[in-house]
Design an enzyme around this catalytic site. Structure first.
Site, PDB file in Angstrom:
ATOM      1  N   SER A 155       0.850  -1.186   0.000  1.00 38.78           N
ATOM      2  CA  SER A 155       0.000   0.000   0.000  1.00 38.78           C
ATOM      3  C   SER A 155       0.884   1.234   0.000  1.00 38.78           C
ATOM      4  CB  SER A 155      -0.902   0.006   1.239  1.00 38.78           C
ATOM      5  OG  SER A 155      -1.538   1.259   1.385  1.00 38.78           O
ATOM      6  N   TYR A 170      -1.370  -1.042  10.318  1.00 40.19           N
ATOM      7  CA  TYR A 170      -1.374  -1.334   8.886  1.00 40.19           C
ATOM      8  C   TYR A 170      -0.134  -0.747   8.207  1.00 40.19           C
ATOM      9  CZ  TYR A 170      -3.146  -1.708   4.100  1.00 40.19           C
ATOM     10  OH  TYR A 170      -3.309  -2.006   2.763  1.00 40.19           O
TER      11      TYR A 170
END
Length: 246
Positions: A155, A170
């Site tokens: 990401s 995350y």
């Protein structure tokens, strides 16, 4: 004379996608199978894996059946990963494409300074150690391939260049996954394995929530890295085929 099953298997690209019962992983399986790959659809729930594989198998163009095969694989379970690798070795003797897609814990409600470290550990177990487990287990099978590819679904939240506050579990786990990507690329370069990280962007999945880009668009970044030519890049970070800053 028609090709034997063994000959057909040898001529087919064998691809495995983790976390593929829904969302981006499921779409990547469908797209790879539509390209003619033998696509191994994996996930934590054997029932969900079988159901998703059955549904995708019937979705080929003009009514053709796609070669989508269910395979139980929980990336957080050493035994599950070892069993899956042994099954792939027994049936195919190699793996051409490994897509580490399984991910978890987009912790939008957390801040680093007050983070619940239990959530951070949980994220790392799936987002970092999971891909690390599969890379270790399947590396011998990737080395046995003539055109091996390893794709880590990361990401842009993991980009140190642009990183700010928020989503600490995350972001930190995906940043570590990017570091793992660089190490694997360097160590597997001599074996011809192209190893890259990709960012699908904000995608309208169960984890991403509504408002993101369509799943099919998010899958494009994964397909780019999974189908690179032999002279393609390795050790890179891409979205939609374009480099991202580390």
């Amino acid at each position: 004379m028609p090709a034997t099953p063994a000959a057909r298997t040898a001529a087919t690209t064998v691809s495995l996608v983790t976390g593929a019962t829904r969302g981006i992983g499921r779409e990547v399986v469908r797209r790879l199978a539509a390209l003619g790959h033998t696509a191994l659809l994996t996930g934590r729930s054997p029932d969900a894996v079988r159901r998703a594989a059955d549904e995708l198998r019937e979705g080929g163009p003009d009514g053709a059946r796609l070669d989508v095969r269910p395979l139980w694989l929980d990336v957080t379970d050493d035994r599950s990963v070892a069993i899956a690798a042994a099954q792939v070795a027994d049936e195919f003797g190699r793996l051409d494409v490994l897509v580490n897609n399984a991910g978890t814990c987009y912790d939008t409600g957390q801040r680093a300074v007050t983070a619940d470290l239990r959530a951070v550990r949980e994220a790392a177990e799936t987002n970092l150690y999971g891909p690390w487990r599969t890379a270790i287990a399947f590396a011998p099978l990737l080395r046995a391939s003539a055109h091996p590819r390893l794709v880590n679904v990361s990401s842009e939240a993991a980009s140190l260049t642009n990183m700010g506050g928020g989503t600490p579990a995350y972001s930190a786990s995906k940043a570590a996954l990017n570091a793992l990507t660089r190490m694997l690329a360097a160590e597997l370069r001599a074996d011809g394995v192209l190893v890259n990280a990709v960012c699908p962007g904000w995608v309208a999945t169960d984890m991403g929530g509504p408002g993101g880009r369509p799943v099919a668009e998010g899958a494009e970044s994964v397909l780019y890295a999974a189908t690179l030519p032999d002279d393609g890049p390795t050790g890179g970070f891409f979205r939609d085929g374009r480099p991202l800053p580390w």
